[in-house]
Enzyme design. Structure first.
Site, PDB file in Angstrom:
ATOM      1  N   LYS A 190       5.096 -23.880   1.047  1.00  0.00           N
ATOM      2  CA  LYS A 190       6.139 -24.721   1.639  1.00  0.00           C
ATOM      3  C   LYS A 190       7.507 -24.278   1.127  1.00  0.00           C
ATOM      4  O   LYS A 190       8.464 -24.170   1.885  1.00  0.00           O
ATOM      5  CB  LYS A 190       5.890 -26.201   1.286  1.00  0.00           C
ATOM      6  CG  LYS A 190       4.791 -26.816   2.127  1.00  0.00           C
ATOM      7  CD  LYS A 190       4.329 -28.166   1.605  1.00  0.00           C
ATOM      8  CE  LYS A 190       3.132 -28.657   2.424  1.00  0.00           C
ATOM      9  NZ  LYS A 190       2.468 -29.822   1.868  1.00  0.00           N
ATOM     10  N   GLN A 238       3.386 -33.987  -2.781  1.00  0.00           N
ATOM     11  CA  GLN A 238       2.096 -33.433  -2.379  1.00  0.00           C
ATOM     12  C   GLN A 238       0.980 -34.420  -2.744  1.00  0.00           C
ATOM     13  O   GLN A 238       0.863 -34.841  -3.890  1.00  0.00           O
ATOM     14  CB  GLN A 238       1.878 -32.086  -3.104  1.00  0.00           C
ATOM     15  CG  GLN A 238       0.629 -31.333  -2.687  1.00  0.00           C
ATOM     16  CD  GLN A 238       0.679 -30.862  -1.243  1.00  0.00           C
ATOM     17  OE1 GLN A 238       1.675 -30.339  -0.775  1.00  0.00           O
ATOM     18  NE2 GLN A 238      -0.425 -31.062  -0.520  1.00  0.00           N
ATOM     19  N   ASP A 291       7.781 -36.089   5.344  1.00  0.00           N
ATOM     20  CA  ASP A 291       6.411 -36.184   5.855  1.00  0.00           C
ATOM     21  C   ASP A 291       6.262 -37.263   6.928  1.00  0.00           C
ATOM     22  O   ASP A 291       5.246 -37.306   7.625  1.00  0.00           O
ATOM     23  CB  ASP A 291       5.472 -36.535   4.689  1.00  0.00           C
ATOM     24  CG  ASP A 291       4.631 -35.349   4.251  1.00  0.00           C
ATOM     25  OD1 ASP A 291       4.448 -34.424   5.067  1.00  0.00           O
ATOM     26  OD2 ASP A 291       4.168 -35.364   3.099  1.00  0.00           O
TER      27      ASP A 291
END
Ligand code: NDP
Length: 310
Positions: A68, A112, A135
């Site tokens: 990422k 994460q 997200d």
């Protein structure tokens, strides 16, 4: 695309197997994102920044976070990586999120998942500023998505929608069936398809006669987490099949080795479907690209710039 032979009323005609190349699609999207970032720099002096937070040393999560960050920097954006030890306490993590929420160079924050047991995942998601929630998991963004507002949309379903629109154009009136009702894939996918004027059915572990429901679908999205559960005879001829699943299974004939498969029995389904995403190389690559797109969108909104259409 490889040609295949299709039997039509006893005759044989050549048809194309339409495998949706998520890798190529994601590469093009990343190119558009890089262009948008360069324009934001030159026109507005804004460099979108994404902070990724990892707690612990899980090898798969470490790879995700590294990838990422690499993709973020490659798109011309600022990437901030925060790796915390496995025994990090909740207060410490929440304090870091507080700092990132207040940092003007950070426009998107991603923590994460999964997090270690001592940390309450929901409390962490709730602590991220909804405007920086790259997200799209914060309840404010979930609510905006459900009510047609300017949400930040979870990356995986956003990528699926982009591939579907690219393939099918207008989705109005299509019958869409989603197998799986998770907050990160199934439910947001349903809202996106509903917004695109599909007739949407969401299936789950208690759905009666799942194969029959799936056979109605012009658009079939599988997000279950069960290797090759969706069989070829569940697929309506010509349907577009989006396989979100990522399952590691033993490699036949090679002891100790594994391979990745989706939630759809690919070989069976591709003989019937109009188009299908492979695993790997379908939905997966789109997820990171959409994370970058979300960060650009968030940065634009935070600076009063009209976000680009990806
Ligand atoms: P969850 O485990 O959160 O949800 C799975 C869903 O599938 C649940 O709604 C569950 O139903 C349903 N389900 C389970 N078994 C059955 C069954 N036998 N029949 C019908 N429905 C069933 O998974 P996620 O949504 O997080 O992920 C789904 C898959 O997608 C996983 O393989 C995951 O690895 C993959 N994934 C891939 C991503 C990518 O980037 N490509 C990103 C995110 C996920 P119920 O609610 O009734 O329990």
């Amino acid at each position: 695309m490889r040609p295949r032979v299709r039997h039509v009323r006893g005759e044989i005609e050549m048809a194309e197997v339409d495998i949706i190349d998520g890798k190529a699609f994601a590469a093009k999207l990343r190119g558009r994102i890089a262009d948008a970032v360069s324009e934001m720099k030159s026109d507005h002096n804004v460099i979108p920044g994404l902070a990724v937070v990892l707690v612990g040393e899980d090898p798969a999560s470490q790879v995700y976070v590294r990838n990422k960050n690499k993709a973020t920097v490659k798109a011309g954006m600022n990437g901030f990586e925060h790796v915390l030890p496995m025994d990090t306490g909740q207060e410490e993590l929440l304090a870091l999120i507080g700092t990132l929420n207040g940092d003007d160079a950070v426009h998107g924050i991603l923590v994460q998942l999964p997090l270690p047991d001592q940390i309450d995942e929901q409390a962490v998601i709730d602590a991220i500023s909804p405007d920086k929630d790259a997200d799209g998991f914060h309840v404010v963004n979930t609510g905006r998505l459900a009510t047609g507002g300017d949400a930040i949309v979870p990356c995986t379903p956003l990528g699926c929608l982009m591939m579907l629109k690219d393939r099918m154009g207008d989705l109005s009136g299509k019958e869409a069936v989603i197998v799986g009702r998770s907050n990160i894939v199934g439910k947001p996918m349903a809202h996106l398809l509903l917004d695109a004027n599909c007739t949407v059915t969401i299936c789950h572990s208690r759905t009666a006669d799942l194969p029959e429901v799936c056979r109605r679908a012009d658009i079939l999205v599988a997000a279950v987490g069960r290797a090759e559960m969706v069989r070829g005879d569940w697929v309506k001829p010509g349907a577009i099949v989006i396989d979100v699943g990522i399952n590691r299974v033993p490699k036949p004939g090679e002891e100790g080795k594994t391979r990745l498969v989706g939630d759809v029995a690919f070989a069976e389904a591709k003989a019937v479907a109009g188009a299908i995403t492979p695993v790997p190389g379908g939905v997966g690559p789109m997820t990171i690209a959409c994370l970058l797109a979300n960060t650009v969108t968030a940065a634009c909104r935070q600076h009063g710039i009209a976000p680009p259409e990806f």
